[in-house]
Design an enzyme around this catalytic site. Structure first.
Site, PDB file in Angstrom:
ATOM      1  N   SER A 238      -7.306   4.694 -11.062  1.00  0.00           N
ATOM      2  CA  SER A 238      -8.397   3.874 -10.371  1.00  0.00           C
ATOM      3  C   SER A 238      -9.508   4.976  -9.787  1.00  0.00           C
ATOM      4  CB  SER A 238      -7.561   2.914  -9.479  1.00  0.00           C
ATOM      5  OG  SER A 238      -7.279   3.774  -8.233  1.00  0.00           O
ATOM      6  N   LYS A 239     -10.316   4.050  -9.525  1.00  0.00           N
ATOM      7  CA  LYS A 239     -11.597   5.027  -8.849  1.00  0.00           C
ATOM      8  C   LYS A 239     -11.241   5.603  -7.224  1.00  0.00           C
ATOM      9  CE  LYS A 239     -16.465   4.462  -7.178  1.00  0.00           C
ATOM     10  NZ  LYS A 239     -17.436   3.737  -7.236  1.00  0.00           N
ATOM     11  N   ARG A 240     -10.384   4.667  -6.610  1.00  0.00           N
ATOM     12  CA  ARG A 240      -9.823   4.897  -5.207  1.00  0.00           C
ATOM     13  C   ARG A 240      -9.112   6.139  -5.350  1.00  0.00           C
ATOM     14  NH1 ARG A 240     -10.394   2.247  -0.743  1.00  0.00           N
ATOM     15  NH2 ARG A 240      -8.586   3.210   0.045  1.00  0.00           N
TER      16      ARG A 240
END
Length: 468
Positions: A238-240
């Site tokens: 995920s980007k986070r």
RNA sequence: GCCCCCAUCGUCUAGUGGCCUAGGACACCACCCUUUCAAGGUGGCGGCACGGGUUCGAAUCCCGUUGGGGGUGCCA
């Protein structure tokens, strides 16, 4: 016009190019190339305001970096989902007219209450036979028929879904706009997509899409759900949490060829016991049927190893050219005007075997271009405290002043001779010189550096460090 | 909760019933080479999740268990 299969690649609109998306793009591209098909780029967002042109440019740029060029005849697009809004609505209308969809005026709170009361998961089909027409506050839902749907998946085989586990999903929001699922299917139909290759996370929604294809009177495409890319916690990248932007790896000095090769070994492997293979072979050998079923960990360490291999495979000229952006970036450690291209060229080959990413290059030879390399206090203290170190430093400085020929061989012989005189092996003898010249105890081969630096500068650094 | 997917060294994988004493790569360790660090070379460590079947024979087929992941929105 090609008559081969038509693939669609639809990166999720997150503002950057995800490595998982990159792999899927590569799969689509390899297949489109080998089968004489078409690679269709689609920017998916039903909300036109969010179709940011700069993001699309970034995607096209990143695709090109990976070798997927938008000016190639195999490439089609980009298409924007928002431009097909009328087709989405028309399809919804047809579904309603045919009785395959119906309107419902229940709010989500009401749906939840009913579900709770009935002890079931989601929407219970309350409005199926209430004969509601379109109106404010009403959503259009698909009437999921009895029975089951079988998805023939090119990588997973046949997957059966019982319709009783699929609720009557929403096609049109109460404000009249189409949901992604509907838009997606309609776009695929409009673009004649015949083979959908995407990540496994979409598998559970596939029966809904197939149902829609059929209800709209079309032959569904062939499906292929490829395994997810995960982090060390085995969670979807995920980007986070994770470093997933292709652009970032590019900026950090990873080579496109290495990235492409590595990505392709995740979930698939080239024939034979070789992993480092050219794209031409991948294009020739890649088969969806050979793709793994289980998620793969995106291992930056292995990517880095691949990158090192690719760096070492480059010709010296290519290597020097590839280094340029990193030699002239704004965060280079030396004053820009002190950079000397010929000095770098002289050092290039020793740098090449030492760097695993291009971004590491400046740090390897920064002392060449720094006016006064910072000498690591502790390193210096330890080195000069060694027996004979101070004497070697003094003698070498003298000898280098008078050296008739300034080249690697002469520099090396002289130092070795002096070291021997003080009972020091080569490794020990060069240590104080190295720290004086580079500021550190480790670095590229010393004599090459001395030659490149030149006598005046070498003597200057040697005497500077000797007089506290 | 319900649905779906998955399961070979720490990681990525080869393996499609006998060629498996399970092969390769990354990482790790040791040694060699060597002016430091790399690179390169050689070797080592390390795995079929578990339990039942089927079969003369199973990492490979079937069932179950366990574990992991994904999905399940008037998000895309």
């Amino acid at each position: 016009m090609s008559s081969g299969p038509r693939f669609r690649f639809a990166p999720s609109p997150t503002g950057f190019f995800h490595v998982g998306g990159a792999r899927t793009a590569l799969y689509n591209w390899a297949l489109a190339k080998r089968l004489g098909g078409v690679f269709v780029l689609r920017i998916e967002d039903t909300d036109e305001a969010r179709n940011k042109p700069e993001w699309t440019d970034g995607i096209i740029d990143a695709l090109a970096w990976l070798g997927i060029h938008s000016d190639d005849p195999t490439f089609e697009g980009p298409y924007f989902q928002s431009e097909y809004a009328e087709a989405h609505l028309a399809a919804a209308r047809r579904l309603f007219d045919a009785g395959a969809a119906y309107y419902c005026d229940l709010s989500s709170e009401q749906i939840q209450e009913r579900a709770k009361a009935a002890g079931i998961g989601g929407y219970d089909g309350y409005s199926r036979d209430r004969g509601l027409g379109p109106g404010p506050g009403r959503v259009l839902r698909f009437r999921v028929p009895e029975g089951s749907t079988t998805i023939s998946d090119l990588v997973r085989g046949e997957v059966v879904f019982d319709h009783s586990t699929i609720e009557d999903f929403v096609l049109l929001r109460s404000n009249g706009t189409p949901m992604f699922l509907l838009a997606n299917v309609v776009d695929d139909m409009e673009m004649d997509i015949s083979l959908v290759v995407r990540a496994e996370e979409h598998l559970p929604n596939t029966p809904k899409q197939q149902l829609l294809w059929q209800a709209l009177g079309h032959q569904p495409p062939a499906w292929a759900h490829v395994p997810l890319l995960v982090n060390e916690q085995r969670k979807k990248l995920s980007k986070r949490r994770d470093k997933v932007a292709v652009e970032q790896y590019r900026a950090e000095g990873f080579l496109a060829d290495a990235m492409v090769n590595y990505l392709m070994t995740l979930g698939w492997s080239p024939p034979g016991d070789r992993e480092i293979v050219p794209w031409s072979m991948i294009e020739r050998e890649f088969r969806l049927e050979d793709v793994n079923h289980s998620p793969a960990f995106f291992d930056v360490k292995k990517l880095t190893a691949f990158n090192g291999e690719y760096i070492r495979m480059m010709s010296i000229d290519d290597f020097i050219a590839a280094c340029q952006p990193f030699l002239h970036s704004s965060d280079v450690p030396w004053p820009p005007d002190r950079f000397d291209a010929s000095k770098f060229a002289a050092m290039a080959s020793v740098v090449q075997s030492r760097a695993s990413t291009l971004a590491e290059v400046p740090a390897v030879i920064d002392f060449i271009f720094l006016a006064d390399p910072v000498v690591d206090e502790q390193a210096w203290a330890q080195t000069i405290a060694a027996p004979g170190a101070r004497e070697v430093l003094a003698d070498v400085t003298e000898a280098y002043r008078a050296l008739p020929e300034w080249n690697v061989a002469a520099l090396k012989d002289t130092l070795e001779m002096i070291g021997e005189r003080h009972g020091l092996k080569k490794g020990k003898a060069q240590a104080p010189i190295r720290v004086a010249i580079t500021g550190r105890t480790v670095g590229p081969p010393l004599f090459e550096a001395l030659e490149v630096l030149g006598r005046d500068e070498v003597i200057r650094r040697l005497t500077m460090v000797a007089s506290p």
